[in-house]
Structures are given as C-alpha cells and as structure tokens.
Design a protein around this motif. Structure first.
Motif, PDB file in Angstrom:
ATOM      1  N   GLY A 140       0.790  -1.230   0.000  1.00 55.27           N
ATOM      2  CA  GLY A 140       0.000   0.000   0.000  1.00 55.27           C
ATOM      3  C   GLY A 140       0.820   1.277   0.000  1.00 55.27           C
ATOM      4  O   GLY A 140       0.306   2.363  -0.271  1.00 55.27           O
ATOM      5  N   LEU A 141       2.100   1.175   0.287  1.00 49.74           N
ATOM      6  CA  LEU A 141       2.926   2.388   0.387  1.00 49.74           C
ATOM      7  C   LEU A 141       3.201   3.013  -0.978  1.00 49.74           C
ATOM      8  O   LEU A 141       3.317   4.230  -1.106  1.00 49.74           O
ATOM      9  CB  LEU A 141       4.254   2.080   1.096  1.00 49.74           C
ATOM     10  N   PHE A 142       3.319   2.163  -1.990  1.00 47.97           N
ATOM     11  CA  PHE A 142       3.596   2.680  -3.345  1.00 47.97           C
ATOM     12  C   PHE A 142       2.470   3.610  -3.795  1.00 47.97           C
ATOM     13  O   PHE A 142       2.721   4.703  -4.297  1.00 47.97           O
ATOM     14  CB  PHE A 142       3.749   1.503  -4.314  1.00 47.97           C
ATOM     15  N   ALA A 143       1.238   3.170  -3.568  1.00 49.24           N
ATOM     16  CA  ALA A 143       0.092   3.993  -3.978  1.00 49.24           C
ATOM     17  C   ALA A 143       0.041   5.295  -3.183  1.00 49.24           C
ATOM     18  O   ALA A 143      -0.330   6.350  -3.700  1.00 49.24           O
ATOM     19  CB  ALA A 143      -1.204   3.212  -3.790  1.00 49.24           C
ATOM     20  N   LYS A 144       0.443   5.218  -1.933  1.00 49.94           N
ATOM     21  CA  LYS A 144       0.339   6.386  -1.055  1.00 49.94           C
ATOM     22  C   LYS A 144       1.492   7.382  -1.260  1.00 49.94           C
ATOM     23  O   LYS A 144       1.277   8.592  -1.234  1.00 49.94           O
ATOM     24  CB  LYS A 144       0.307   5.905   0.397  1.00 49.94           C
ATOM     25  N   TYR A 145       2.711   6.873  -1.446  1.00 55.12           N
ATOM     26  CA  TYR A 145       3.883   7.764  -1.464  1.00 55.12           C
ATOM     27  C   TYR A 145       4.570   7.885  -2.826  1.00 55.12           C
ATOM     28  O   TYR A 145       5.454   8.727  -2.989  1.00 55.12           O
ATOM     29  CB  TYR A 145       4.896   7.318  -0.406  1.00 55.12           C
ATOM     30  N   GLY A 146       4.216   7.009  -3.767  1.00 58.51           N
ATOM     31  CA  GLY A 146       4.758   7.159  -5.117  1.00 58.51           C
ATOM     32  C   GLY A 146       6.109   6.492  -5.318  1.00 58.51           C
ATOM     33  O   GLY A 146       6.777   6.073  -4.375  1.00 58.51           O
ATOM     34  N   GLU A 147       6.515   6.456  -6.601  1.00 63.17           N
ATOM     35  CA  GLU A 147       7.691   5.651  -6.967  1.00 63.17           C
ATOM     36  C   GLU A 147       9.021   6.264  -6.542  1.00 63.17           C
ATOM     37  O   GLU A 147      10.024   5.574  -6.479  1.00 63.17           O
ATOM     38  CB  GLU A 147       7.694   5.381  -8.476  1.00 63.17           C
ATOM     39  N   GLN A 148       9.021   7.569  -6.244  1.00 64.30           N
ATOM     40  CA  GLN A 148      10.287   8.164  -5.780  1.00 64.30           C
ATOM     41  C   GLN A 148      10.616   7.739  -4.355  1.00 64.30           C
ATOM     42  O   GLN A 148      11.776   7.708  -3.960  1.00 64.30           O
ATOM     43  CB  GLN A 148      10.181   9.696  -5.810  1.00 64.30           C
ATOM     44  N   ARG A 149       9.578   7.458  -3.568  1.00 62.12           N
ATOM     45  CA  ARG A 149       9.812   7.149  -2.149  1.00 62.12           C
ATOM     46  C   ARG A 149       9.571   5.685  -1.813  1.00 62.12           C
ATOM     47  O   ARG A 149       9.882   5.258  -0.701  1.00 62.12           O
ATOM     48  CB  ARG A 149       8.950   8.061  -1.263  1.00 62.12           C
ATOM     49  N   VAL A 150       9.007   4.954  -2.735  1.00 57.62           N
ATOM     50  CA  VAL A 150       8.867   3.501  -2.555  1.00 57.62           C
ATOM     51  C   VAL A 150       9.440   2.898  -3.832  1.00 57.62           C
ATOM     52  O   VAL A 150       8.760   2.740  -4.829  1.00 57.62           O
ATOM     53  CB  VAL A 150       7.405   3.093  -2.321  1.00 57.62           C
TER      54      VAL A 150
END
Lengths: 326, 326
Positions: free
Chosen positions: B43-53
């Motif tokens: 779920g972190l990718f959807a929330k924080y995006g590819e730069q941070r996940v």
C-alpha cells in the motif's frame, strides 16, 4: 576566461603538483604513513572539471587518489596535510588518512579505498537531491579500473533508470594498478561502455585543461538541466607509480617520457606564455610562492598541531545519542 | 490496544515515519508495485509514489550503496533485502561504507541508514535461502544490529532505527511475519540497546533472540509445569551492541545460563554471550553455561534433515533438564 582566472588555474595546478611532491618527501621522512596515491600528471582532470561545477554545493566523491579533488572542492590544504600527518586538526581528525579525506562542509564526500565503491554512493547523493528538490548535482570521479566492478554496471543502470543527476568522470590513466587496460578490458574506450544504459557520454583529452573545461561545462550543464546522468572519459596518465611502493615494472620509460611531454602544467603554461598572460619570470615567482606557502603554512601547521588523544580512540564509532529515539 | 501481525507492525512503522518526514524512503526488490514479499510495504507505493517507494533491480550491493549515499547527505532510507542470504552481496557497501563512514570521517558524516533483512530458516528453502547472518552483522564495528521477536518490537525497532543517526540492521524472520501480538495504539519506540525480560524467573536464565525467544518461552512454560524449574527468558533483542550489564544481571539472579540461537554455534551469539558471562559474572555461576544451537552445516532441503539441523523448544527443555539433573 580572463587572464586573472587563467593565472589562478595555472597556480592551482602548480599548487597541486608541489603539494603532492611535498607529500612524497614527508612519506619518505615517515611523517605520512600507510598508503599514499599521488596524482601528478592528472591535475587537469579534477581541477578542470570542478572549475565548471558549483563546488561547495555540488557533491563530489572519488576513490583513494583524492587529494586534489578535495583541494579543488574547497578543502583547506592545512586540514588536508594535517590529516596525512594523522593529526586531530586533519579533515577527518586523523581517523581517515590519505585515502579517506572528508569535508562535508564543502560537500566533498570522500575518499574511498574499495575500487568502484563510490559509484552507488554518488548515485545515492543524487537520489537525496532528487527527493529534496534542488539544483545540485553529484559528481563521481573514478579511474578506468573501477569500470570492471559490478557496481559500475549496477549503478549506471539505476542512475539512468531513475534519472539521477550524477556526472560520472572516468579518469582513464590506462592502468588498473599495474595492469594495462588492454590486458584487463575488452572495450578500452570507457565512454562506449555506458551506451547500453542509455547514458550520454564523451571522451576527451585529460591533459589539456582547456579541453577538459570545454567538455566539463557541457557535461555539468547537461546533468544540471536534464536531471540525468552523463559520463565523461578523460584520457590521462599518472607520471608516478600507483602508490609509493610501485616498482613501475609494468610500463616502459619511453611511454612515461612520452606522457611527461604532455604534462598538463607544461601544456597550460606554454599556452599562457605564448598568449602573453604570464612570463617565464612570473611563472618562477609563482612557483616559489607556492612552495613557500606549502612549506611555511601548510607543512608547518601539520607538523606542529597535536595528534588525537589516545583516550578518544573509540569515539565516533556511533553518533552521540544514536540509541535515542522519539 | 490492537492485535497486529508482525508484518503489519513493520508496515505501520514505515507509514508513520514516511508520513512524518519526506526524506524517509524505502527501497528494495518488489517492495512497491508488488507490495513486498512479506507485505511489509504493501500500500505504500500507492500512497507515497515511486520516488519514495523504490522498486529496485536485482542489484543488492549497489542499491544498498545508493541508500548509504542518500543517508550520508541527510535522507533516511529503509532498504529491504528480500532475503538475508542476498545480503552477502551487499556486504561491501554495508561494511566498508555504512559502518565506517562516521568513524573514518572523524564524526563529520552521519549515516542514518536502515537495512531490513528477513532472515532465518523457513520451510525447505534449501541452503541458499536459509542463512542466519546475525554472527556476521554483529561482528562489524559501527553497525547497530537489532532483531524483533514480536509484532510490538517489529514496529518499535523500525521506528527507532529510522530516527537513529547510526546505521541499523534489523533482522526479521521469514516464519514470523504472520505472528500476532499486541501493539499499543499510540506511537512508541523500542530502544536499540538493552535486553528485555520476557518472563521473569529465578532458577535459570534462557537467553534468546528473534524466533528462539518463542522456543524459550514455550520451553519455560513446560519447565515450570512439568519439572518445577522457574526459567527467566531474556530477549537479547539488540545483538550489537550486546547489553553486558543486562546479561550479567540475570545470571547473578539465577546462577544458570542457557543460550538459544537458530544460528550455528561457531563464532555466534551464543559464544559471545558465553564470553560476556565469563568476563562479567563467572563466579556467580552454579553450572557451566550451555548453548543450544543449529548444526554447523549448510541447511538441507529434506524436511527431516532440515528439522534435525535447527533447534526447537524440546532441545531447550532437554538442555535445562540436563543442567539440573531432572
């Protein structure tokens, strides 16, 4: 570039050369220990490239032949020499030595002994820049020998994939320690090795600082504006051995002599004399002033300042408060 | 107080720290779009995006190095190595750079780097997916090494690790991600140093960490009910630095010591704890300390052989009974 800047650059290269010649003397006098890797013959690379960077703001990292990159990044020569002498006033407080110079105040991020180790670190600085936003770039200087490490290929792939603003400078001095490049590497033109990763690249003479600066300016601007990696290969040669304990048995006197004719200081000085920017007399005065400064300010300081206290030997293993939280 | 699974504790810590600080970011293989091998970043990718996940290529050494570089200039990476076995490939960046940079820069460069590694033996994964590397990590000066035995500490140790300015390796366990346990609803931090008494007792100290804490707790129950032996179970939790005072305090109370480790015995947690007991409280002992440990072999595939290679609660009970002659 005006005459004042040209004279300054000539002086910087001369300072670098005399500084390291003095290091070699200090090494023989056992004031400097461990390994000592010197840069004579390659000065136009670090000085030319970083002349076109925003030193102090852009991050710079390199391998163990790091003295001149540190100086041109803005490190105080006294702190550098004090480090080589193992003193508390050294840039790494006497804990690092010649191969591990650091000055985060001017974004000089080191000095590393493992060949190829700084590639991912440089990409990591760029990753942090990308997260923060900002116009800085990361600049990684390594030799041709480093390009046979896995970190070279892994980092080129990720730097390109993620559009990291990192400039890779390959100082190709034709030897990986004592093995000639054609005996270790299939593709000896290093700039061609990043093509599969979609990285723009160029190769140029690393002995003529004007040529280096022309290419460096283009490379730095590309990385800063495009926010993408770039790879610049500088053809150069070290006039001394790999380190102080190098027998030199792997290359001929004729070859060394041939490259000595292309000494970057000689090339630049001749050009400035011919252009009337400096006279022979002015050059000799400059040389004398440089040597006096190194002896009277730098070496004297490094000799006189104190060593670290033995009771502090375990300091800096962890940060103070490293177990704190919340 | 909510009951969470181990992976949910890790996920909650990621989420809270990433929400708080935009320079906290996660990297690793399959952690983003795929949600993480053990769901710990789901779920972190959807929330924080590819730069941070950041989903990385399979390049352990260099993406570790990119994390280290980012940490050196102020970012806070959480690097997941999909399986601890692959961390061997990242040892150069971890040992030579992350662990040493603060010391060799004389304290001038900090490396707030976190590496999470699912470790241990799961079920029939074979010799190259069953490594226990705690002995390796805990032998490296400059690293902090912690290992959660519960969902509460899986959360609390990651929280503390992200906030620490030191490099921290967190050894998780592939067989514990679905373990349930109570985790306080309010934010908290598990210290990166110090043991925790999981079950107080007066007769024997059983030192354990990670999954072996559960073997020790199971054994302690049976030792009390069937053999009348009151065991104290100590979760070592921080393997580097080890809590010498905490270890000695328990032995001074019970005068008996058993060390339980999933790793092979030579050069490991057991031998280190035994050395500490000898150095700190030898004359408090009523019996020679004993280690319960894995066999010194590559872990076999066959389920019976695999089971024979790794200790369990029954082995702990047998060791204590032998010590007490009951």
């Amino acid at each position: 570039m005006d005459a004042t800047d040209q004279k300054r650059l000539l002086r910087e290269m001369l300072f670098a050369r005399r500084f390291e010649e003095r290091c070699a003397e200090a090494y023989h006098e056992r004031q400097i220990g461990g390994f000592l890797h010197l840069y004579p013959g390659e000065e136009a690379c670090a000085i030319g490239v970083l002349e076109k960077a925003q030193t102090g703001s852009d991050y710079v990292v390199t391998g163990y032949r790091d003295h001149i990159h540190a100086l041109k990044s803005g490190m105080d020569p006294k702190a550098l020499m004090a480090e080589l002498f193992g003193k508390e006033a050294g840039c790494s407080k006497g804990r690092g030595g010649s191969m591990h110079l650091f000055d985060p105040d001017v974004h000089f991020m080191g000095g590393y002994a493992l060949v190829g180790g700084p590639f991912p670190l440089a990409a990591g600085f760029a990753k942090a820049i990308q997260l923060r936003g900002g116009q800085e770039i990361s600049i990684c200087f390594l030799g041709d020998g480093a390009n046979n490490q896995g970190t070279f290929h892994e980092t080129m792939n990720m730097a390109s994939l993620w559009n990291l603003p990192v400039l890779f400078i390959c100082e190709n001095n034709l030897y990986g320690i004592g093995t000639a490049i054609e005996r270790s590497t299939v593709e000896i033109n290093q700039y061609k090795r990043v093509a599969p990763y979609g990285i723009e690249a160029a190769q140029c003479d690393g002995q003529d600082i004007d040529i280096v600066m022309t290419h460096a300016e283009k490379a730095v601007n590309y990385v800063r504006e495009q926010r993408k990696p770039y790879f610049l290969e500088l053809m150069t040669y070290r006039l001394r051995g790999h380190s102080m304990s190098d027998s030199g048995a792997y290359r001929s006197k004729e070859e060394v002599e041939e490259w000595a004719q292309r000494d970057p200081i000689g090339i630049y000085k001749r050009r400035l004399v011919e252009a009337g920017v400096v006279t022979e007399d002015e050059f000799h005065a400059m040389d004398k002033a440089v040597q006096d400064e190194i002896e009277n300010e730098v070496v004297r300081y490094a000799s006189e300042c104190p060593e670290p206290r033995v009771e502090d030997v375990a300091r800096y293993v962890y940060t103070e408060g490293g177990n704190n939280h919340g | 107080m909510a009951e969470l699974m181990y992976w949910q504790g890790i996920l909650r810590a990621h989420d809270e720290e990433m929400a708080r600080d935009p320079l906290v970011f996660a990297m690793g293989e399959d952690i983003g779009v795929a949600g993480g091998t053990y769901k710990a970043t789901s779920g972190l990718f959807a929330k924080y995006g590819e730069q941070r996940v950041v989903d990385t290529p399979i390049s352990e050494n260099s993406y570790t190095g990119i994390g280290v570089g980012a940490a050196m200039v102020g970012a806070r990476p959480i690097v997941e190595i999909m399986s601890v076995n692959f961390a061997w490939l990242a040892m150069d960046q971890l040992m030579n750079n992350a662990a040493k940079i603060h010391y060799m820069s004389g304290g001038r460069i900090r490396c707030p780097f976190v590496m999470r590694v699912p470790g241990g033996t799961a079920h029939q994964l074979g010799a190259q997916h069953s490594a226990r590397m705690e002995k390796v990590f805990m032998g490296i000066s400059g690293l902090r090494v912690v290992t959660p035995a519960t969902p509460r500490d899986a959360y609390g140790l990651l929280k503390s690790a992200v906030r620490s300015d030191d490099p921290v390796v967190i050894i998780e366990h592939e067989s514990m991600y679905n373990l349930k346990g109570e985790v306080p609803d309010e934010e908290f931090f598990t210290p990166l140093e110090g043991v925790e008494i999981m079950r107080p007792g007066k007769d024997v100290s059983i030192f354990a960490y990670n999954i072996s804490v559960h073997w020790a707790l199971d054994a302690a129950k049976k030792l009390a009910s069937e053999y009348g032996i009151d065991a104290e179970v100590i979760d070592l939790r921080a393997l580097k630095p080890l809590d010498r005072a905490g270890i000695a305090a328990s032995v001074r109370k019970t005068h008996h010591a058993i060390i339980v480790e999933e790793d092979e015995a030579p050069v490991g947690v057991g031998s280190e704890v035994m050395a500490i007991i000898n150095e700190e409280c030898f004359f408090d002992l009523d019996a020679a300390p004993v280690r319960v440990h894995a066999l010194d072999i590559p872990i076999p595939y066959n389920h019976r052989l695999e089971k024979a290679a790794i200790p369990n609660a029954g082995d702990v009970i047998a060791a204590v009974r032998k010590m007490f002659g009951r």
